[in-house]
Design an enzyme around this catalytic site. Structure first.
Site, PDB file in Angstrom:
ATOM      1  N   GLU A  30      69.048 -22.532 110.192  1.00  0.00           N
ATOM      2  CA  GLU A  30      70.067 -23.299 109.458  1.00  0.00           C
ATOM      3  C   GLU A  30      69.646 -23.400 107.990  1.00  0.00           C
ATOM      4  OE1 GLU A  30      73.121 -24.869 109.639  1.00  0.00           O
ATOM      5  OE2 GLU A  30      72.663 -25.632 107.642  1.00  0.00           O
ATOM      6  N   GLN A  31      70.591 -23.125 107.091  1.00  0.00           N
ATOM      7  CA  GLN A  31      70.260 -23.103 105.656  1.00  0.00           C
ATOM      8  C   GLN A  31      69.908 -24.486 105.090  1.00  0.00           C
ATOM      9  OE1 GLN A  31      73.679 -21.580 103.565  1.00  0.00           O
ATOM     10  NE2 GLN A  31      74.985 -23.292 104.106  1.00  0.00           N
ATOM     11  N   ARG A 104      81.210 -37.057 112.398  1.00  0.00           N
ATOM     12  CA  ARG A 104      80.496 -35.780 112.507  1.00  0.00           C
ATOM     13  C   ARG A 104      78.970 -35.896 112.473  1.00  0.00           C
ATOM     14  NH1 ARG A 104      83.386 -30.772 111.125  1.00  0.00           N
ATOM     15  NH2 ARG A 104      85.563 -31.312 111.183  1.00  0.00           N
ATOM     16  N   TYR A 213      92.490 -41.798 112.493  1.00  0.00           N
ATOM     17  CA  TYR A 213      92.025 -42.195 113.825  1.00  0.00           C
ATOM     18  C   TYR A 213      90.689 -42.932 113.708  1.00  0.00           C
ATOM     19  CZ  TYR A 213      89.690 -37.604 113.304  1.00  0.00           C
ATOM     20  OH  TYR A 213      88.975 -36.529 112.830  1.00  0.00           O
ATOM     21  N   ASP A 291      83.967 -21.000 113.618  1.00  0.00           N
ATOM     22  CA  ASP A 291      84.737 -20.649 112.420  1.00  0.00           C
ATOM     23  C   ASP A 291      84.378 -19.270 111.875  1.00  0.00           C
ATOM     24  OD1 ASP A 291      86.066 -23.029 112.499  1.00  0.00           O
ATOM     25  OD2 ASP A 291      85.397 -23.749 110.540  1.00  0.00           O
TER      26      ASP A 291
HETATM   27  C1  LIG Z   1      89.943 -31.355 107.162  1.00  0.00           C
HETATM   28  C2  LIG Z   1      89.481 -30.771 108.485  1.00  0.00           C
HETATM   29  C3  LIG Z   1      89.604 -31.493 109.674  1.00  0.00           C
HETATM   30  C4  LIG Z   1      89.202 -30.946 110.905  1.00  0.00           C
HETATM   31  N1  LIG Z   1      89.346 -31.671 112.062  1.00  0.00           N
HETATM   32  C5  LIG Z   1      88.981 -31.136 113.253  1.00  0.00           C
HETATM   33  C6  LIG Z   1      89.135 -31.879 114.479  1.00  0.00           C
HETATM   34  O1  LIG Z   1      89.585 -33.023 114.474  1.00  0.00           O
HETATM   35  N2  LIG Z   1      88.770 -31.292 115.671  1.00  0.00           N
HETATM   36  C7  LIG Z   1      88.244 -30.016 115.701  1.00  0.00           C
HETATM   37  O2  LIG Z   1      87.941 -29.529 116.813  1.00  0.00           O
HETATM   38  N3  LIG Z   1      88.068 -29.302 114.551  1.00  0.00           N
HETATM   39  C8  LIG Z   1      88.418 -29.820 113.346  1.00  0.00           C
HETATM   40  N4  LIG Z   1      88.235 -29.111 112.197  1.00  0.00           N
HETATM   41  C9  LIG Z   1      87.612 -27.778 112.277  1.00  0.00           C
HETATM   42  C10 LIG Z   1      86.086 -27.875 112.398  1.00  0.00           C
HETATM   43  O3  LIG Z   1      85.567 -28.630 111.326  1.00  0.00           O
HETATM   44  C11 LIG Z   1      85.461 -26.497 112.390  1.00  0.00           C
HETATM   45  O4  LIG Z   1      86.174 -25.631 113.220  1.00  0.00           O
HETATM   46  C12 LIG Z   1      83.991 -26.587 112.881  1.00  0.00           C
HETATM   47  O5  LIG Z   1      83.213 -27.321 111.961  1.00  0.00           O
HETATM   48  C13 LIG Z   1      83.430 -25.184 113.064  1.00  0.00           C
HETATM   49  O6  LIG Z   1      82.097 -25.287 113.507  1.00  0.00           O
HETATM   50  P1  LIG Z   1      81.075 -24.098 113.237  1.00  0.00           P
HETATM   51  O7  LIG Z   1      79.793 -24.513 113.866  1.00  0.00           O
HETATM   52  O8  LIG Z   1      81.700 -22.803 113.634  1.00  0.00           O
HETATM   53  O9  LIG Z   1      80.936 -24.019 111.655  1.00  0.00           O
HETATM   54  P2  LIG Z   1      80.322 -25.098 110.662  1.00  0.00           P
HETATM   55  O10 LIG Z   1      80.553 -26.476 111.145  1.00  0.00           O
HETATM   56  O11 LIG Z   1      80.848 -24.739 109.304  1.00  0.00           O
HETATM   57  O12 LIG Z   1      78.757 -24.818 110.710  1.00  0.00           O
HETATM   58  C14 LIG Z   1      78.197 -23.670 110.126  1.00  0.00           C
HETATM   59  C15 LIG Z   1      76.720 -23.933 109.851  1.00  0.00           C
HETATM   60  O13 LIG Z   1      76.119 -22.732 109.374  1.00  0.00           O
HETATM   61  C16 LIG Z   1      75.304 -23.026 108.254  1.00  0.00           C
HETATM   62  N5  LIG Z   1      75.224 -21.792 107.445  1.00  0.00           N
HETATM   63  C17 LIG Z   1      76.204 -21.224 106.704  1.00  0.00           C
HETATM   64  N6  LIG Z   1      75.750 -20.110 106.112  1.00  0.00           N
HETATM   65  C18 LIG Z   1      74.453 -19.967 106.487  1.00  0.00           C
HETATM   66  C19 LIG Z   1      73.450 -18.994 106.216  1.00  0.00           C
HETATM   67  N7  LIG Z   1      73.673 -17.940 105.407  1.00  0.00           N
HETATM   68  N8  LIG Z   1      72.220 -19.158 106.780  1.00  0.00           N
HETATM   69  C20 LIG Z   1      71.972 -20.223 107.614  1.00  0.00           C
HETATM   70  N9  LIG Z   1      72.891 -21.183 107.887  1.00  0.00           N
HETATM   71  C21 LIG Z   1      74.110 -21.047 107.346  1.00  0.00           C
HETATM   72  C22 LIG Z   1      75.994 -24.180 107.568  1.00  0.00           C
HETATM   73  O14 LIG Z   1      75.106 -24.905 106.741  1.00  0.00           O
HETATM   74  C23 LIG Z   1      76.485 -24.990 108.767  1.00  0.00           C
HETATM   75  O15 LIG Z   1      75.517 -25.910 109.218  1.00  0.00           O
HETATM   76  C24 LIG Z   1      88.640 -29.632 110.948  1.00  0.00           C
HETATM   77  C25 LIG Z   1      88.487 -28.906 109.762  1.00  0.00           C
HETATM   78  C26 LIG Z   1      88.905 -29.456 108.544  1.00  0.00           C
HETATM   79  C27 LIG Z   1      88.754 -28.657 107.271  1.00  0.00           C
END
Ligand SMILES: Cc1cc2nc3c(=O)[nH]c(=O)nc-3n(C[C@H](O)[C@H](O)[C@H](O)COP(=O)(O)OP(=O)(O)OC[C@H]3O[C@@H](n4cnc5c(N)ncnc54)[C@H](O)[C@@H]3O)c2cc1C
Length: 393
Positions: A30-31, A104, A213, A291
């Protein structure tokens, strides 16, 4: 088997826990130098909380989250209210799992604690991933600090701006939707007493909508306000705006929305961006989740939940096959469901923001039609009933 995960967000940590539970060794890079999520809320519907229970952290999360009693639709100007669906005990009765609304940082803390219990040195902080090299037998993850780590499979869980996705498939084809999302958190005690309810509300309007909420057993309230606005294009959790600007964007909305905005000290804003679905997620021993694979608009509140489902299904696949075959099976099991969720989220823009809502009478007819019980069931039942722990892979 040893699996390397780039990114320790909600998706990466869930995948790591699920892999360890299935007897597979894992390391997460993790970065960030300390594990911290943005101060915002996230909704975890039954299809997500079910996985967290299977990972043994459901009860721990429950004590920190809030089980909203239901969700409602409200008219942006008149405040008239319609039921969206009941939650609380109804979610458990219908889907076998609760609907949590969580702060979160609390979710990330619970995931990280559980990961450290399962493997104390699994999480490597301050480890920014640069890229990788593959050969027939292994994959090597390269970090910005010059270190190289070898594993049998690499999972890009590095979020919306994924390095791993760009290394696999080239530059991102992101397109701004013309909608921005404002967000903020307020202590419940700062809101007028009639607003301090354990209910999720979705105020729909012409050109914008507001969702709020409760979090943390009802001590905090989360605000997200989406608005059609073409002049802000930064997709970031940390970009700040001002309360005056937020208030100007929602001028004319119901007094409860104005009161909410006045209670937010620091609002943040995020430009909502869509990406065309990837043709594929995996190449050999490398794949994507969350994502990084399928970012979506937040209008079904399912992005994080999809990342959680991905992580569990991925672990089940890796536990039952060699790496390359397992990653192909994982992708096949998850592609159609996540594509449908991406499309369903985008389709909600025109439901949540609609010119028909400008006029109260026409707006009433629009809401009666779009949120008729049959149409609600069509949009949500398939999401909430899915079980990542047993679905065919
Ligand atoms: C306004 C808003 C509201 C939302 N509400 C909801 C909700 O109510 N319910 C829901 O299910 N979803 C919701 N979402 C969507 C949700 O936030 C994302 O889908 C979720 O955070 C994706 O998780 P992830 O682990 O794939 O990515 P992330 O949470 O983005 O985690 C990625 C991780 O990778 C790390 N990283 C990035 N690049 C590197 C690198 N080069 N080297 C090492 N580490 C790195 C980052 O630091 C981070 O910790 C919402 C999104 C937004 C914008």
């Amino acid at each position: 088997m040893r699996v390397l995960i780039a990114g320790g967000g909600i998706g990466g940590l869930t995948a790591a826990l699920a892999l360890l539970k299935h007897g597979i060794d894992v390391d997460v890079y993790e970065q960030a130098s300390e594990l911290k999520e943005v101060g915002a809320g996230v909704q975890l519907a039954a299809n997500g909380s079910r996985v967290l229970y299977a990972l043994g952290i459901g009860e721990e999360l429950k004590t920190l989250s809030c089980e909203a009693q239901g969700k409602e639709i409200r008219h942006w100007q008149t405040g008239e209210t319609w039921k969206l669906f009941d939650l609380g005990p109804v979610s458990i009765e219908r889907y076998g799992a609760p609907y949590f609304t969580v702060y979160r940082p609390d979710l990330l803390e619970v995931l990280a604690r559980a990961l450290r219990r399962a493997k104390p040195d699994a999480l490597h902080l301050g480890a920014r991933c640069r890229g990788f090299v593959r050969d027939d037998d292994s994959v090597t993850l390269q970090l910005e600090n010059g270190a190289s780590l070898q594993g049998d499979a690499l999972i890009g869980a590095d979020g919306v701006h994924s390095r791993i996705r760009q290394s696999l498939f080239g530059a991102d084809l992101a397109e701004f939707t013309g909608v921005i999302a404002w967000r903020g958190i307020v202590p419940m005690a700062r809101l007028p007493a009639h607003m301090a309810r354990r209910v999720g509300s979705n105020w729909v309007g012409p050109g914008g909508h507001v969702v709020h909420y409760p979090l943390r057993a009802g001590r905090l309230m989360n605000f997200v306000g989406a608005l059609e606005r073409a002049d802000w294009r930064v997709e970031s959790w940390s970009a700040r705006g001002t309360q005056e600007e937020l208030a100007a964007d929602f001028r004319g909305w119901h007094a409860d929305i104005q009161a909410f905005i006045r209670a937010i000290d620091t609002p943040y804003r995020w430009a909502l961006v869509v990406r065309p679905p990837l043709e594929r997620w995996s190449v050999g021993r490398v794949t994507l989740l969350g994502d990084a694979a399928h970012s979506m608009l937040p209008f079904l509140a399912q992005g994080a939940v999809m990342a959680i489902e991905d992580g569990y299904v991925l672990a089940r696949c890796l536990a039952s096959d060699e790496a390359e075959t397992a990653l192909r099976r994982y992708e096949a099991a998850r592609r159609e469901r996540t594509r449908r969720t991406v499309e369903g989220s985008a389709a909600n823009i025109h439901r949540f923001h609609n010119r028909a809502l400008a006029d109260p009478e026409e707006g009433r007819r629009f809401i009666d039609r779009e949120w008729a019980s049959q149409r609600i069931a069509e949009r949500y039942e398939w999401l909430f009933r899915y079980d990542a722990t047993t679905v065919e892979i």
